[in-house]
Enzyme design. Structure first.
Site, PDB file in Angstrom:
ATOM      1  N   ILE A 163       0.855  -1.196   0.000  1.00  0.00           N
ATOM      2  CA  ILE A 163       0.000   0.000   0.000  1.00  0.00           C
ATOM      3  C   ILE A 163       0.885   1.238   0.000  1.00  0.00           C
ATOM      4  O   ILE A 163       0.479   2.300  -0.441  1.00  0.00           O
ATOM      5  CB  ILE A 163      -0.909   0.142   1.260  1.00  0.00           C
ATOM      6  N   ALA A 187       8.330   3.214   1.248  1.00  0.00           N
ATOM      7  CA  ALA A 187       9.218   4.337   1.554  1.00  0.00           C
ATOM      8  C   ALA A 187      10.649   3.830   1.701  1.00  0.00           C
ATOM      9  O   ALA A 187      10.925   2.651   1.455  1.00  0.00           O
ATOM     10  CB  ALA A 187       8.742   5.028   2.815  1.00  0.00           C
ATOM     11  N   SER A 188      11.550   4.736   2.115  1.00  0.00           N
ATOM     12  CA  SER A 188      12.966   4.363   2.090  1.00  0.00           C
ATOM     13  C   SER A 188      13.351   3.372   3.192  1.00  0.00           C
ATOM     14  O   SER A 188      14.335   2.660   3.069  1.00  0.00           O
ATOM     15  CB  SER A 188      13.840   5.603   2.163  1.00  0.00           C
ATOM     16  N   VAL A 212       4.592  -1.223   3.320  1.00  0.00           N
ATOM     17  CA  VAL A 212       3.467  -1.753   4.086  1.00  0.00           C
ATOM     18  C   VAL A 212       2.568  -2.580   3.177  1.00  0.00           C
ATOM     19  O   VAL A 212       2.196  -2.139   2.087  1.00  0.00           O
ATOM     20  CB  VAL A 212       2.664  -0.592   4.731  1.00  0.00           C
ATOM     21  N   ASP A 216       4.752  13.380  14.768  1.00  0.00           N
ATOM     22  CA  ASP A 216       4.641  13.885  13.408  1.00  0.00           C
ATOM     23  C   ASP A 216       3.269  13.588  12.800  1.00  0.00           C
ATOM     24  O   ASP A 216       3.148  12.783  11.877  1.00  0.00           O
ATOM     25  CB  ASP A 216       5.760  13.250  12.564  1.00  0.00           C
TER      26      ASP A 216
HETATM   27  N1  LIG Z   1      -2.397   0.054  10.448  1.00  0.00           N
HETATM   28  C1  LIG Z   1      -2.576   0.562   9.239  1.00  0.00           C
HETATM   29  N2  LIG Z   1      -3.793   0.559   8.668  1.00  0.00           N
HETATM   30  C2  LIG Z   1      -3.981   1.076   7.425  1.00  0.00           C
HETATM   31  N3  LIG Z   1      -3.015   1.614   6.666  1.00  0.00           N
HETATM   32  C3  LIG Z   1      -1.770   1.651   7.165  1.00  0.00           C
HETATM   33  C4  LIG Z   1      -1.484   1.127   8.476  1.00  0.00           C
HETATM   34  N4  LIG Z   1      -0.164   1.303   8.712  1.00  0.00           N
HETATM   35  C5  LIG Z   1       0.336   1.914   7.629  1.00  0.00           C
HETATM   36  N5  LIG Z   1      -0.612   2.129   6.695  1.00  0.00           N
HETATM   37  C6  LIG Z   1      -0.420   2.772   5.375  1.00  0.00           C
HETATM   38  O1  LIG Z   1       0.960   2.754   5.045  1.00  0.00           O
HETATM   39  C7  LIG Z   1       1.499   4.080   4.945  1.00  0.00           C
HETATM   40  C8  LIG Z   1       2.906   4.103   5.499  1.00  0.00           C
HETATM   41  O2  LIG Z   1       2.932   3.692   6.831  1.00  0.00           O
HETATM   42  P1  LIG Z   1       3.825   4.423   7.919  1.00  0.00           P
HETATM   43  O3  LIG Z   1       3.708   3.639   9.179  1.00  0.00           O
HETATM   44  O4  LIG Z   1       3.418   5.857   7.975  1.00  0.00           O
HETATM   45  O5  LIG Z   1       5.256   4.255   7.318  1.00  0.00           O
HETATM   46  P2  LIG Z   1       6.449   5.271   7.106  1.00  0.00           P
HETATM   47  O6  LIG Z   1       7.263   5.176   8.347  1.00  0.00           O
HETATM   48  O7  LIG Z   1       7.152   4.770   5.913  1.00  0.00           O
HETATM   49  O8  LIG Z   1       5.879   6.647   6.920  1.00  0.00           O
HETATM   50  C9  LIG Z   1       0.509   4.949   5.703  1.00  0.00           C
HETATM   51  O9  LIG Z   1       0.527   6.266   5.226  1.00  0.00           O
HETATM   52  C10 LIG Z   1      -0.805   4.235   5.432  1.00  0.00           C
HETATM   53  O10 LIG Z   1      -1.305   4.581   4.162  1.00  0.00           O
END
Ligand SMILES: Nc1ncnc2c1ncn2[C@@H]1O[C@H](COP(=O)(O)OP(=O)(O)O)[C@@H](O)[C@H]1O
Ligand SMILES: [Mg+2]
Length: 479
Positions: A132, A135-136, A140, A289
């Protein structure tokens, strides 16, 4: 630094030289480190001349983006440190693109099986091969556990550790060099910043930390009907794999999704700000953040929080002081706000306290003056904290993070509701908190426990004396 680290340093310097920063590399006397080819090319392209000031932040971001995960992280962290870097760099670094092509599913499978020590199919009944988000540091994937629970599985990129550790060594070297050789860099304490950054990054590389933070925030919000925090599935969580409940929700930019789910944008904006204040002031632990990519708008005006990679913590006495500052600010009592801001600062022998006081007063009163325009309470507070370093007045990193978090919260609020104003929308909440915190019974108990904690009431003593006594008291206690 070993030979390979030095090679990486050259690579980094050259990236900056080609990116438009050759002038600075020259001035820093590091140009002897870059290759002859690079020097010649820079000479011809003219990148040794002072670059146009205005576009520099943009090029800085581009260089950072090209340098890989450590630098992208560094840029993201710097964007949260207005006390160290100019505001235009902060804003530019905010836009750092952290979308990289995903790594192949075979790798994902291999990592998960290595980490969980069993075949993918014996943990998940379904596993979507396309991520979905990618990133670097990680990507996910959506999947389903054996018991039918839909989960989000965050998988760390392969071979990250070595690359990141090397970059951290190079960054530490550069910070030391800056502190030693560039006098005007010294007040910014680059070495300390590099150390903080290394700590942060190493923590982020072990997903069990993020999982623990998510659990803690979830526990703090137990019984809260507005906040949604994903549950962590510890059986399928390791250093490099984080499995959590999948949260169904809308990106706050997705107008159609918001409408379909009958989400009231105004209500969500106010609720979001309250939840952030509640985390910081009541729980003493907050999502560092909360930008739109880490939030989800959920039916019935609830708000989902994702990504607990950066967490801020505020000790109780700081929270009390913050509450005082904010409540004085919303009541426009600037003298008081200034006084309490100084109390949470780290004041050294060579701090220019009076100069800082004047600046603070100016910031707070001009916020009031420009209130009808774009000036906001959070910006004023944020500027107040960021200005400190120019007067050798320092604030704990978590406090800087708090000030930045407020600005992010406010801009997210404004995205949802253009009329959103934290000083109005959060005022009743701050006042509720104030009266709970400062209730007479609590107050007397606290007063007996530690009279100095309520230094603001000992009117006879000048503030700084109370502050110094407290510092002495702390240092005695630490010994
Ligand atoms: N528990 C979750 N439920 C739904 N979507 C998720 C969940 N965790 C992550 N995502 C999706 O994955 C993206 C990246 O996750 P994130 O934890 O923010 O990673 P990063 O540290 O790379 O920013 C989120 O912006 C969201 O779209
Ligand atoms: Mg994120």
């Amino acid at each position: 630094m070993n030979w390979s680290d030095k090679k990486r340093l050259v690579e980094i310097l050259e990236a900056f030289a080609y990116g438009g920063f050759a002038y600075y590399i020259n001035r820093s006397r590091l140009s002897k480190c870059v290759s002859l080819k690079c020097r010649i090319r820079c000479w011809f392209v003219g990148c040794f001349c002072t670059p146009e000031k205005k576009s520099l932040p943009f090029y800085f971001r581009k260089v950072i983006e090209g340098l890989g995960p450590t630098f992208i992280k560094l840029g993201q962290i710097l964007s949260l440190r207005p006390d160290f870097i100019p505001a235009d760099y902060c804003d530019e670094l905010r836009k750092l693109q952290d979308h990289v092509p995903p790594f192949p599913f075979e790798e994902v499978k291999k990592i998960i099986e290595q980490e969980l020590k069993q075949p993918l199919s014996s943990v998940f009944t379904t596993f979507e091969q396309n991520p979905i988000a990618s990133a670097s540091i990680a990507q996910v994937h959506k999947a389903k556990l054996k018991n039918g629970t839909v989960v989000a599985v965050k998988v760390q990129r392969p071979n990250l550790n070595e690359r990141i550790e090397q970059d951290l060594r190079v960054i530490a070297w550069a910070a030391e060099y800056m502190e030693k050789k560039w006098e005007n860099c010294r007040p910014y304490r680059p070495k300390k910043l590099a150390e903080e950054f290394s700590d942060w990054t190493r923590k982020e590389l072990d997903f069990r930390n993020e999982a623990t933070y998510a659990d803690e925030v979830r526990k703090n919000f137990k019984g809260n009907r507005t906040a949604v925090i994903p549950r962590v599935y510890w059986d399928c969580t390791t250093k490099r794999v984080l499995t959590m409940q999948f949260i169904e929700g809308c990106n706050i930019y997705d107008e159609r999704c918001l409408a379909r789910n009958k989400i009231n944008r105004k209500k969500l904006a106010t609720a979001g700000a309250r939840l952030m204040f509640e985390q910081a002031i009541v729980h003493g632990m907050f999502h560092g953040d909360p930008h739109p990519g880490n939030l989800l708008a959920i039916k019935h005006n609830r708000l989902g929080f994702l990504d607990f990679g950066i967490i801020g913590r505020l000790p109780k006495d700081t929270r009390k002081k913050l509450l005082l500052i904010l409540s004085h600010l919303v009541r426009k009592e600037f003298d008081e706000a200034t006084k309490h801001t100084l109390e949470i600062a780290e004041i050294a022998v060579d701090s220019d306290t009076q100069g800082y006081k004047n600046t603070l007063y100016l910031i707070f009163s001009s916020w009031y003056g420009s209130q009808l325009k774009e000036g906001t309470l959070t910006r004023a507070f944020f500027n107040a904290i960021a200005e400190g370093v120019h007067h050798k007045v320092y604030f704990p990193p978590d406090l800087v993070l708090f000030s930045k978090m407020l600005v992010t919260t406010e801009s997210v609020g404004a995205l949802l509701n253009p009329e959103f104003d934290i000083s109005k929308d959060a005022k009743p909440f701050i006042e509720d908190l104030m009266s709970a915190e400062m209730s007479p019974i609590k107050f007397i108990k606290g007063f007996i426990k530690n009279a100095l904690e309520y230094g603001e009431l000992i009117e006879e003593l000048p503030k700084h004396i109370v502050h110094i006594i407290k510092k002495l008291e702390e240092s005695v206690r630490e010994r």
